[in-house]
Design a protein around this motif. Structure first.
Motif, PDB file in Angstrom:
ATOM      1  N   UNK A 113       0.692  -1.117  -0.025  1.00 38.89           N
ATOM      2  CA  UNK A 113      -0.001   0.096  -0.035  1.00 38.89           C
ATOM      3  C   UNK A 113       0.961   1.110  -0.119  1.00 38.89           C
ATOM      4  N   UNK A 173      -6.686   1.340  -4.871  1.00 39.60           N
ATOM      5  CA  UNK A 173      -6.803   3.065  -4.916  1.00 39.60           C
ATOM      6  C   UNK A 173      -5.939   3.307  -3.764  1.00 39.60           C
ATOM      7  N   UNK A 174      -5.442   4.775  -4.073  1.00 34.15           N
ATOM      8  CA  UNK A 174      -4.962   5.228  -3.018  1.00 34.15           C
ATOM      9  C   UNK A 174      -5.461   5.236  -1.757  1.00 34.15           C
ATOM     10  N   UNK A 175      -4.779   5.167  -0.515  1.00 37.32           N
ATOM     11  CA  UNK A 175      -5.514   4.830   0.925  1.00 37.32           C
ATOM     12  C   UNK A 175      -6.881   5.659   0.949  1.00 37.32           C
ATOM     13  N   UNK A 210      -6.547  19.860  -1.803  1.00 37.82           N
ATOM     14  CA  UNK A 210      -5.701  20.682  -2.609  1.00 37.82           C
ATOM     15  C   UNK A 210      -4.609  21.518  -1.983  1.00 37.82           C
ATOM     16  N   UNK A 211      -3.342  21.353  -2.659  1.00 40.87           N
ATOM     17  CA  UNK A 211      -2.245  22.326  -2.120  1.00 40.87           C
ATOM     18  C   UNK A 211      -2.245  23.290  -2.900  1.00 40.87           C
ATOM     19  N   UNK A 212      -2.602  24.559  -2.313  1.00 39.03           N
ATOM     20  CA  UNK A 212      -3.036  25.560  -3.257  1.00 39.03           C
ATOM     21  C   UNK A 212      -1.911  26.578  -3.464  1.00 39.03           C
ATOM     22  N   UNK A 226      -6.958  13.943   0.795  1.00 37.02           N
ATOM     23  CA  UNK A 226      -5.994  14.785   0.606  1.00 37.02           C
ATOM     24  C   UNK A 226      -6.610  16.128   0.077  1.00 37.02           C
ATOM     25  N   UNK A 235      -6.255  15.470  -5.186  1.00 39.00           N
ATOM     26  CA  UNK A 235      -7.454  15.499  -4.580  1.00 39.00           C
ATOM     27  C   UNK A 235      -8.548  14.485  -5.040  1.00 39.00           C
ATOM     28  N   UNK A 251      -0.462  17.989  -6.675  1.00 36.50           N
ATOM     29  CA  UNK A 251      -0.962  17.967  -5.458  1.00 36.50           C
ATOM     30  C   UNK A 251      -2.132  18.893  -5.299  1.00 36.50           C
ATOM     31  N   UNK A 252      -2.215  19.899  -6.198  1.00 34.48           N
ATOM     32  CA  UNK A 252      -3.451  20.852  -6.446  1.00 34.48           C
ATOM     33  C   UNK A 252      -4.617  20.404  -7.287  1.00 34.48           C
ATOM     34  N   UNK A 297      -3.785   8.090  -9.515  1.00 34.88           N
ATOM     35  CA  UNK A 297      -2.495   7.476  -9.383  1.00 34.88           C
ATOM     36  C   UNK A 297      -1.955   6.600 -10.542  1.00 34.88           C
ATOM     37  N   UNK A 309      -8.761   6.927  -0.816  1.00 36.52           N
ATOM     38  CA  UNK A 309      -9.997   6.525  -1.856  1.00 36.52           C
ATOM     39  C   UNK A 309     -10.674   5.195  -1.753  1.00 36.52           C
ATOM     40  N   UNK A 310      -9.858   4.363  -0.960  1.00 34.32           N
ATOM     41  CA  UNK A 310     -10.180   2.800  -1.024  1.00 34.32           C
ATOM     42  C   UNK A 310     -11.815   2.643  -0.744  1.00 34.32           C
ATOM     43  N   UNK A 321       1.512   1.929  -3.559  1.00 32.97           N
ATOM     44  CA  UNK A 321       0.484   2.537  -4.116  1.00 32.97           C
ATOM     45  C   UNK A 321       0.276   4.133  -3.793  1.00 32.97           C
ATOM     46  N   UNK A 322       0.531   4.296  -2.438  1.00 32.70           N
ATOM     47  CA  UNK A 322       0.471   5.651  -2.024  1.00 32.70           C
ATOM     48  C   UNK A 322       1.368   6.515  -2.628  1.00 32.70           C
ATOM     49  N   UNK A 353     -14.919  20.678  -4.569  1.00 34.69           N
ATOM     50  CA  UNK A 353     -14.304  20.220  -5.519  1.00 34.69           C
ATOM     51  C   UNK A 353     -15.069  20.194  -6.811  1.00 34.69           C
TER      52      UNK A 353
END
Lengths: 395, 137
Positions: free
Chosen positions: A127, B75-77, B9-11, B7, A145, A140-141, A149, B79-80, A130-131, B129
């Protein structure tokens, strides 16, 4: 010698097996690969004057050791002027090769050692992998979100390509079949025990539609290295040096949604430049080492480089043209799908394999009388296209 | 199992008007007064003509699915718990492209070139979003 006479040449390659080695420190993969490459070149280790490690992703601490000259000291290299990391994700091998050859051409370096090592198989959890690959190189922006992936990224390209060309899931699966056949002949490949069938690939777990688990690369530990020197000097040191004949590259995006064409990317432009510089065409190539983190990229790569018409690559993988003994040997180490993916090392392994084939050192999978090879690399979310043409002679 | 927070958004400061507008359920992008180009994602200068003379305009919110995928596993953690979910690149009528999710429909009904329109999903107190849903009618 022609216009490329001042270029650099490969005189040695080294590689450790790709796999899961929980007891083995990452530095071993680096220094053992480097040792093998230096011995393969048949030079005194102290002839190395420039060390160019690429980055390791699994551990910032290990990567810092690569940056801070550990390889130089571990190997006892006495005449190194610079240890300088070159990193461009999956394109690191191509970018380092171009920089190293430029240093050699301009006399800034005489003998360059490039090294890659990573531990993505045992240094991170499944995992965790995956992460890592749902953030590394992903905006990241604008994308993290939304659950972006790397499997999804490959699937986005695959669906658009299928929509535009009518390519089938069987054809995509045939890429895995072809690469596995090559891996069976590669002692350094992780998946070298048995063949795989289209049916087995298509029965594997769905990841992100239409991409299935066995159409995905897997992350492993591994390492590779090569030694370069000038084309003038190479023949005195190596019975069959491999010359860098042409290079082409293009950068197309950072944020994946901004890629103008996810079913083509920048391969056509990069390939044209590389082949033109080499004065050769795809027809002249004896081997095509095409980047294959997922089947879609290997198919697009072959097509955009001009090995076949758009939408036709799948047929080459189904028919056996790309298999051992076929007319277009493709990704002959088994690629990231079957040798295994080691981060920046995926394309390092492909580059080493291209050189290995041309040096005539590929053992059971040797393509007979291979004189010219093309190799491709791409980094991040397929942010760029890098193409290298190599040969045993300067045409 | 502990819930992993989504997560956010990193704005970047120059993109703040986009996220402020999203919080008011408006989808905006930049427009270059120098060369008339529509710009996404937000930049500090026009990526075509390098002009600083950028303005914000509101999007129609209508577009087409350029490509898509349904995430069914790995999926990323964070979003599982959302699986299966759709990731898509949407091309707006105005020519700009976003990565987003297609929501409010059977995930497996999404296809390339499907017409979609924007909807807004509140992520937390700070962020909304923009997502997309099949166009009605």
């Amino acid at each position: 010698m022609g216009k490329n006479a001042k270029r650099a040449a490969f005189i040695g390659i080294g590689e450790v097996p790709t796999g899961r080695f929980p007891e083995t420190a990452a530095i071993y993969h680096a220094i053992e690969s480097a040792k093998l490459a230096i011995r393969d070149a048949g030079i005194d280790k102290d002839e190395i004057d420039y060390v160019m490690p690429t980055a390791s992703l699994y551990s910032p601490a290990f990567n810092t050791e690569l940056v801070t000259c550990r390889i130089v000291e571990e190997l006892g290299l006495k005449n190194v002027n610079k240890n300088c990391q070159v990193f461009a994700g999956g394109s690191s091998s191509s970018c380092a090769l171009q920089l190293a050859s430029s240093l050699i051409e301009t006399g800034k370096a005489k003998t360059v050692l490039f090294v890659h090592a990573d531990r993505l198989g045992t240094g991170v959890t499944a995992q965790g992998g995956i992460d890592l690959f749902s953030t590394a190189g992903i905006s990241a922006e604008w994308e993290v979100p939304f659950g972006q992936h790397y499997s999804a990224i490959a699937a986005l390209a695959t669906n658009r390509y299928k929509f535009e060309t009518g390519c089938t899931d069987e054809e995509l699966s045939a890429v895995c079949v072809s690469n596995r056949k090559w891996a069976r002949l590669n002692p350094n490949a992780f998946f070298n025990k048995k063949d795989i069938t289209i049916e087995e690939v298509m029965a594997s777990k769905m990841l992100s539609t239409p991409l299935r688990a066995k159409q995905s690369n897997m992350l492993f530990d591994g390492g590779g290295a090569f030694v370069l020197t000038s084309a003038e000097r190479a023949p005195d040191l190596c019975p069959r040096p491999v010359y860098i004949l042409g290079e082409g590259g293009t950068v197309t995006h950072f944020v994946y949604s901004q890629e103008p064409d996810v079913s083509r990317f920048g391969w056509a432009k990069a390939g044209k430049k590389a082949f033109e510089e080499a004065g050769l065409t795809p027809k002249d190539m004896d081997v095509a080492e095409i980047y294959d983190s997922y089947p879609i990229y290997q198919m697009i790569g072959l097509e955009e480089l001009g090995f076949c018409e758009r939408g036709e690559a799948g047929k080459l993988f189904v028919s056996g043209d790309t298999w051992p003994g076929g007319r277009l040997p493709c990704t002959t180490n088994g690629g990231m799908l079957s040798q295994g993916h080691t981060g920046a090392g995926g394309a390092v392994a492909l580059l080493i394999e291209a050189v290995r084939q041309l040096m005539g050192k590929a053992g059971d999978r040797q393509v007979r009388d291979a004189r010219f090879a093309v190799e491709t690399a791409t980094g991040g979310t397929y942010m760029d296209a890098q193409v290298t043409v190599l040969g045993t002679e300067i045409p | 199992m502990t819930t992993i927070e989504k997560p956010v958004p990193v704005v970047n400061p120059w993109a703040k008007p986009f996220w402020d507008a999203a919080n008011k359920e408006k989808l905006v992008f930049q427009h270059c007064k120098g060369c008339d180009k529509n710009i996404f994602y937000p930049r500090i200068a026009c990526p075509e003509c390098f002009s600083d003379d950028l303005e914000w305009i509101e999007a129609s919110g209508k577009g087409r699915v350029y490509t898509y995928t349904v995430v069914e596993s790995n999926a990323p953690s964070a979003f599982v718990g959302d699986m299966p979910y759709v990731i898509a690149i949407v091309k707006l009528e105005e020519g700009v492209q976003f990565l987003s999710n297609i929501v409010g429909c059977d995930p497996h009904s999404v296809v390339c070139e499907m017409p979609v329109e924007v909807v807004f999903e509140r992520l937390n107190d700070a962020f909304t979003l923009p997502k997309f849903t099949p166009m009605q009618g």
